[in-house]
Design a protein around this motif. Structure first.
Motif, mmCIF file in Angstrom:
data_model
loop_
_atom_site.group_PDB
_atom_site.id
_atom_site.type_symbol
_atom_site.label_atom_id
_atom_site.label_comp_id
_atom_site.label_asym_id
_atom_site.label_seq_id
_atom_site.Cartn_x
_atom_site.Cartn_y
_atom_site.Cartn_z
ATOM 1 N N GLU A 63 5.802 26.548 -8.865
ATOM 2 C CA GLU A 63 6.728 27.533 -9.420
ATOM 3 C C GLU A 63 7.649 26.928 -10.481
ATOM 4 N N ILE A 64 7.569 25.626 -10.665
ATOM 5 C CA ILE A 64 8.433 24.938 -11.617
ATOM 6 C C ILE A 64 7.836 25.042 -13.018
ATOM 7 N N LYS A 65 8.657 25.442 -13.959
ATOM 8 C CA LYS A 65 8.221 25.539 -15.355
ATOM 9 C C LYS A 65 8.541 24.230 -16.059
ATOM 10 N N VAL A 66 7.540 23.671 -16.700
ATOM 11 C CA VAL A 66 7.714 22.411 -17.438
ATOM 12 C C VAL A 66 7.633 22.712 -18.925
ATOM 13 N N THR A 67 8.663 22.332 -19.665
ATOM 14 C CA THR A 67 8.651 22.476 -21.121
ATOM 15 C C THR A 67 8.929 21.112 -21.746
#
Length: 80
Positions: A63-67
């Motif tokens: 569920e973690i968004k990596v940018t």
């Protein structure tokens, strides 16, 4: 000034177990031009919760968004 080339990367969602606690993790695999071996960045994400099984912890990791962004030529990652 040379143009910065974007380096491809892959995010692997994982979980690790410490005793009875399971912690969400990510591993970021970065490919550098001219290097056959990727560079790895690991993050343990205990701030996202502690779980009692690996499946639940890995689900939380997904569920973690990596940018990413480049600052002064350095590839930096943000997690949210």
């Amino acid at each position: 000034m040379d143009q910065l080339k974007e380096r491809p990367y892959k995010v692997h969602y994982r979980a690790m177990q410490l005793g009875d606690e399971c912690i969400p993790c990510i591993a970021i695999e970065i490919y550098k031009e001219g290097n056959e071996e990727p560079e790895w960045i690991y993050r343990h994400l205990g701030s996202k919760g502690i779980f009692n099984n690996l499946e639940a912890a890995e689900k939380a990791a997904r569920e973690i968004k990596v940018t990413h962004q480049y600052i002064n030529g350095e590839l930096l990652f943000s997690l949210s």
